[in-house]
Design a protein around this motif. Sequence first.
Motif, PDB file in Angstrom:
ATOM      1  N   ILE A 111       0.508  -1.063   0.046  1.00  0.00           N
ATOM      2  CA  ILE A 111       0.180  -0.118   0.249  1.00  0.00           C
ATOM      3  C   ILE A 111       0.485   1.065  -0.028  1.00  0.00           C
ATOM      4  O   ILE A 111       2.082   1.380   0.751  1.00  0.00           O
ATOM      5  N   LYS A 112       0.473   2.007  -0.747  1.00  0.00           N
ATOM      6  CA  LYS A 112       1.455   3.350  -0.947  1.00  0.00           C
ATOM      7  C   LYS A 112       0.512   4.138  -0.929  1.00  0.00           C
ATOM      8  O   LYS A 112      -0.547   4.261  -2.407  1.00  0.00           O
ATOM      9  N   PHE A 113       0.770   5.812  -0.730  1.00  0.00           N
ATOM     10  CA  PHE A 113      -0.301   6.987  -0.875  1.00  0.00           C
ATOM     11  C   PHE A 113      -0.058   7.601  -1.845  1.00  0.00           C
ATOM     12  O   PHE A 113       1.004   7.475  -2.268  1.00  0.00           O
ATOM     13  N   ARG A 114      -0.885   8.151  -2.704  1.00  0.00           N
ATOM     14  CA  ARG A 114      -0.428   9.215  -3.661  1.00  0.00           C
ATOM     15  C   ARG A 114       0.644  10.037  -3.425  1.00  0.00           C
ATOM     16  O   ARG A 114       0.932  10.793  -1.873  1.00  0.00           O
ATOM     17  N   GLY A 115       1.267  10.370  -4.219  1.00  0.00           N
ATOM     18  CA  GLY A 115       3.237  10.879  -4.205  1.00  0.00           C
ATOM     19  C   GLY A 115       3.998  10.584  -3.192  1.00  0.00           C
ATOM     20  O   GLY A 115       5.198  10.675  -2.945  1.00  0.00           O
ATOM     21  N   GLU A 116       4.212   9.129  -2.576  1.00  0.00           N
ATOM     22  CA  GLU A 116       4.725   8.751  -2.154  1.00  0.00           C
ATOM     23  C   GLU A 116       5.701   7.453  -2.694  1.00  0.00           C
ATOM     24  O   GLU A 116       5.221   7.107  -3.472  1.00  0.00           O
ATOM     25  N   SER A 117       7.029   7.720  -2.640  1.00  0.00           N
ATOM     26  CA  SER A 117       7.683   6.589  -4.077  1.00  0.00           C
ATOM     27  C   SER A 117       8.500   5.654  -3.142  1.00  0.00           C
ATOM     28  O   SER A 117       8.927   6.490  -1.931  1.00  0.00           O
ATOM     29  N   ASP A 118       9.660   4.935  -3.822  1.00  0.00           N
ATOM     30  CA  ASP A 118      10.102   4.212  -3.096  1.00  0.00           C
ATOM     31  C   ASP A 118      11.528   4.851  -2.245  1.00  0.00           C
ATOM     32  O   ASP A 118      12.516   5.936  -2.730  1.00  0.00           O
ATOM     33  N   ASN A 119      11.775   4.787  -1.776  1.00  0.00           N
ATOM     34  CA  ASN A 119      13.261   5.234  -0.804  1.00  0.00           C
ATOM     35  C   ASN A 119      14.125   4.807  -1.628  1.00  0.00           C
ATOM     36  O   ASN A 119      15.042   5.917  -1.906  1.00  0.00           O
TER      37      ASN A 119
END
Length: 134
Positions: A111-119
């Motif tokens: 689950i990822k939120f919009r705008g959240e990217s992989d580190n």
Amino acid sequence: MAEREFTNEQQVVEHFQKLQSEYQSIANTISELELEKKDHDNVLQALKDLNDENRKTFRLVGQVLVERTVKETIPAVQDNSDNLGITIKKFTEQLNDKTLELNAFKTRYKIKFRGESDNTKVKERSSQGVLHSE
């Protein structure tokens, strides 16, 4: 607690929203208790500044206003403040557990939120400097 398996995306979303709601509820409870503890601490400070231990105080017990003295009131308010501190600590532990549960659930179901990217992508970009091509 055994992790429940979800068969479709809707169930995952509903469970995640439930977890977030539980998290928010615990966080709100902690905030309310912290405000109440601060009020108790302010009352204690005001009472300790009084020189006359036999001065009348009025304390709300339930819905009844009770007349006491400063000498009788200070220990009762101190006990309440201490108990609030213990309760806040317990709720903070619950909040930490819920945070771990939420993060594990996010990881498990990606689950990822919009705008959240992989580190990793962020680290790669930042290590390339200002001018870079993608």
